[in-house]
Design a protein around this motif. Structure first.
Motif, PDB file in Angstrom:
ATOM      1  N   GLU A 140      -4.742 -18.485   1.092  1.00 33.52           N
ATOM      2  CA  GLU A 140      -5.188 -17.119   0.840  1.00 33.52           C
ATOM      3  C   GLU A 140      -4.234 -16.146   1.519  1.00 33.52           C
ATOM      4  O   GLU A 140      -3.506 -16.514   2.444  1.00 33.52           O
ATOM      5  N   ASP A 141      -4.221 -14.912   1.046  1.00 33.31           N
ATOM      6  CA  ASP A 141      -3.404 -13.879   1.664  1.00 33.31           C
ATOM      7  C   ASP A 141      -3.995 -13.486   3.014  1.00 33.31           C
ATOM      8  O   ASP A 141      -5.217 -13.523   3.210  1.00 33.31           O
ATOM      9  N   ARG A 170      -6.426 -10.225   8.436  1.00 30.91           N
ATOM     10  CA  ARG A 170      -7.081 -11.313   9.148  1.00 30.91           C
ATOM     11  C   ARG A 170      -6.223 -11.720  10.342  1.00 30.91           C
ATOM     12  O   ARG A 170      -5.016 -11.495  10.346  1.00 30.91           O
ATOM     13  N   PHE A 197     -16.830  -3.782   1.565  1.00 28.47           N
ATOM     14  CA  PHE A 197     -15.508  -4.399   1.494  1.00 28.47           C
ATOM     15  C   PHE A 197     -15.251  -5.282   2.717  1.00 28.47           C
ATOM     16  O   PHE A 197     -14.787  -6.426   2.591  1.00 28.47           O
ATOM     17  N   CYS A 200       0.855  -1.188   0.000  1.00 29.54           N
ATOM     18  CA  CYS A 200       0.000   0.000   0.000  1.00 29.54           C
ATOM     19  C   CYS A 200       0.895   1.244   0.000  1.00 29.54           C
ATOM     20  O   CYS A 200       1.348   1.692   1.061  1.00 29.54           O
ATOM     21  N   ASP A 230     -17.409  -8.465   2.598  1.00 33.17           N
ATOM     22  CA  ASP A 230     -17.006  -9.441   1.576  1.00 33.17           C
ATOM     23  C   ASP A 230     -15.675 -10.113   1.872  1.00 33.17           C
ATOM     24  O   ASP A 230     -15.384 -11.173   1.312  1.00 33.17           O
ATOM     25  N   HIS A 231     -14.834  -9.506   2.736  1.00 36.68           N
ATOM     26  CA  HIS A 231     -13.480 -10.030   2.910  1.00 36.68           C
ATOM     27  C   HIS A 231     -13.106 -10.398   4.342  1.00 36.68           C
ATOM     28  O   HIS A 231     -12.074 -11.035   4.552  1.00 36.68           O
ATOM     29  N   GLY A 248     -12.826 -14.436   4.905  1.00 36.36           N
ATOM     30  CA  GLY A 248     -11.926 -15.253   4.112  1.00 36.36           C
ATOM     31  C   GLY A 248     -12.551 -16.579   3.711  1.00 36.36           C
ATOM     32  O   GLY A 248     -13.773 -16.763   3.739  1.00 36.36           O
ATOM     33  N   GLU A 291      -6.045  -8.009   2.862  1.00 34.15           N
ATOM     34  CA  GLU A 291      -6.787  -7.564   1.679  1.00 34.15           C
ATOM     35  C   GLU A 291      -6.664  -6.046   1.586  1.00 34.15           C
ATOM     36  O   GLU A 291      -6.655  -5.352   2.610  1.00 34.15           O
ATOM     37  N   VAL A 292      -6.572  -5.534   0.352  1.00 35.04           N
ATOM     38  CA  VAL A 292      -6.378  -4.100   0.140  1.00 35.04           C
ATOM     39  C   VAL A 292      -7.592  -3.504  -0.564  1.00 35.04           C
ATOM     40  O   VAL A 292      -8.050  -4.031  -1.578  1.00 35.04           O
ATOM     41  N   PHE A 293      -8.093  -2.394  -0.023  1.00 33.31           N
ATOM     42  CA  PHE A 293      -9.233  -1.672  -0.604  1.00 33.31           C
ATOM     43  C   PHE A 293      -8.726  -0.348  -1.155  1.00 33.31           C
ATOM     44  O   PHE A 293      -8.225   0.503  -0.412  1.00 33.31           O
TER      45      PHE A 293
END
Length: 494
Positions: A214-215, A205, A232, A196, A235-236, A239, A218-220
């Motif tokens: 999974e990572d 998480r 956002f 970022c 939805d994330h 995971g 998460e980046v928004f």
């Protein structure tokens, strides 16, 4: 001398225990009409339980509330008001049912408490009520410390303290702080190692749920508004495979959800907990986008639900995970094959589920060998045949065997069935809603609950809200039943 020394130690231990017990009881203040205002005003944040000593729900909550009071001591004050003894205070704050929980800030009613009713849930919820809506992180060490937490972290990254995005982020944090942990950074360099380099929002998480599928972040980067950030996070946040708890299950169970229940303990055995979760995640990674969410949970936390909703006993499965699917429409499935360490049994279960080959689990009493009484007995397995019969109007009462209101209704309900016994177009029925699954479309929150399933409108059952006497029922059926009523002579119960 030795005996005296032993006696002295025993007395000392007893006094210590009594002191601890008294201290624990005092962790939750007992407030009265005479002292509520000035004592509540002394605390920045206070959770107050308004209760009645005779209330069953209050009794169930009491030990959880006391445990939470002890854990929150020094950060959030918990208090309680006995509304049978201090009715003036309870009336002033609009308390009409028990228990009622409210959050106060310096003595002012800040709003209702809508969180969990367990000690852990109260603790986590109220911890989020203290301090700023979003923590300002100023160094990399601050950032590492914040994300190294049992819960997920949402961190806004901004170019400075006057960024318009920061103002919007802080508004969102104020609205959502009860559900999530928020922090913000005003130095872009602090977030570069997380991908970022310009203004964004990072969702981390929990480290305990780190995995190879999974990572962990998460980046928004979209335009930041309260609504877009809320979407956002929704939805994330979970995971591929979240840890379902008593506190978050209501949010997870609005979707079609597969859950593996086992001896999961992220406080004391992270590696062992992730052993089975990784096998569930492997399957989840192969079925993304197919409308099924995956989760893991502590079997002990959900034993009553497993027993009542899936017919699973305490010894079923042994040390291996028990796997269930509960859809948002209420359909339930259980994996009968043992969970194999290679995950192939889970794959076979999923293949059968997506192919529609699984038989739904339905909790049902045995089908009655004889059902010739005026009031027809319905069980879950006969519901479609009797209630959804397209040619008959069916009035069905959902009851509990221990409900006194149901027992009081029984004579009038039986008289109704006798009165209409010769009418071939209508059925008067009842179903034990404790020991049978209640079908979709029937909202049964208390007993007795009565519905009419009319001819031509079986998918739109009509809730009965009228009186409980014979003539009340007859007027309702004459008005709403698809067929005209035929009053017949009564027949004795067989």
């Amino acid at each position: 001398m030795a005996a005296a020394a032993r006696l002295l130690r025993a007395v000392s231990l007893l006094l210590s225990c009594l002191s601890a017990a008294v201290s624990s009881r005092r962790d939750a203040l007992e407030l009265r009409d005479t002292d509520f205002d000035y004592l509540a005003a002394e605390h920045e944040t206070m959770l107050v339980k308004f209760y009645a000593p005779w209330c069953g729900h209050c009794k169930k909550l009491a030990p959880e509330f006391e445990k939470a009071a002890t854990r929150l001591k020094g950060s959030v004050q918990l208090a309680k008001v006995d509304c049978t003894a201090h009715s003036e205070t309870c009336a002033r704050f609009g308390v009409s049912g028990y228990p009622t929980l409210k959050i106060f800030r310096y003595g002012k009613d800040s709003g209702p408490y809508d969180g969990p009713r367990t000690a852990e849930g109260i603790y986590q919820y109220m911890r989020k009520q203290t301090g700023p809506d979003s923590v300002h992180l100023k160094t990399r060490d601050d950032l590492r410390s914040f994300i190294n937490n049992y819960e997920a972290s949402i961190i806004g990254v901004f170019s400075g303290a006057h960024s318009p995005g920061l103002a919007e982020f802080l508004k969102a944090a104020g609205l959502l702080r009860e559900q999530f942990r928020f922090a913000h950074i005003t130095d872009l360099q602090l977030a570069e190692e997380h991908g970022c380099s310009s203004e964004c929002v990072l969702l981390f998480r929990p480290p305990r749920l780190a995995n190879m599928f999974e990572d962990g972040v998460e980046v928004f980067r979209d335009h930041l508004t309260i609504s877009s950030l809320r979407r956002f996070i929704r939805d994330h946040i979970y995971g591929l495979c979240p840890h379902m708890t008593l506190e978050n299950r209501d949010r997870l169970q609005v979707r079609d959800l597969l859950t593996a229940f086992y001896d999961l303990d992220y406080h004391h055995n992270v590696r062992g907990s992730n052993y089975w979760r990784n096998r569930v995640m492997k399957a989840a990674s192969k079925h993304t986008g197919r409308g099924l969410m995956f989760s893991v949970a502590n079997k002990k936390d959900f034993l009553s639900e497993l027993e009542s909703d899936f017919g699973v006993g305490t010894s079923d499965g042994g040390d291996l995970p028990l796997v269930t699917i509960r859809t948002k429409l209420g359909y339930k499935y259980t994996m009968r094959e043992e969970f194999t360490r290679d995950g192939k049994s889970l794959e076979r279960f999923l293949e059968d589920y997506f192919a529609g080959r699984l038989k739904r689990y339905v909790k049902s009493e045995p089908v009655p060998e004889q059902n010739t009484a005026a009031v027809k007995v319905v069980v879950a397995e006969t519901f479609d045949d009797i209630v959804n019969n397209p040619d008959k109007d069916v009035l069905i009462q959902f009851y509990s065997p221990s409900c006194p209101h149901c027992k009081k209704l029984e004579p009038a309900y039986r008289e109704l069935a006798h009165t209409l016994y010769t009418d071939q177009n209508i059925v008067i029925a009842k179903m034990n809603a404790v020991d049978n699954d209640v079908p979709l479309g029937y909202d049964v929150q208390g007993y007795p609950t009565i519905y009419l399933a009319p001819v031509g409108r079986k998918d739109e059952p009509m809730r009965y809200e009228g009186g409980r006497e014979l003539q009340d029922f007859l007027r309702f059926l004459k008005r709403e039943a698809g067929h005209g009523l035929v009053d017949g002579g009564a027949k004795d119960e067989l």
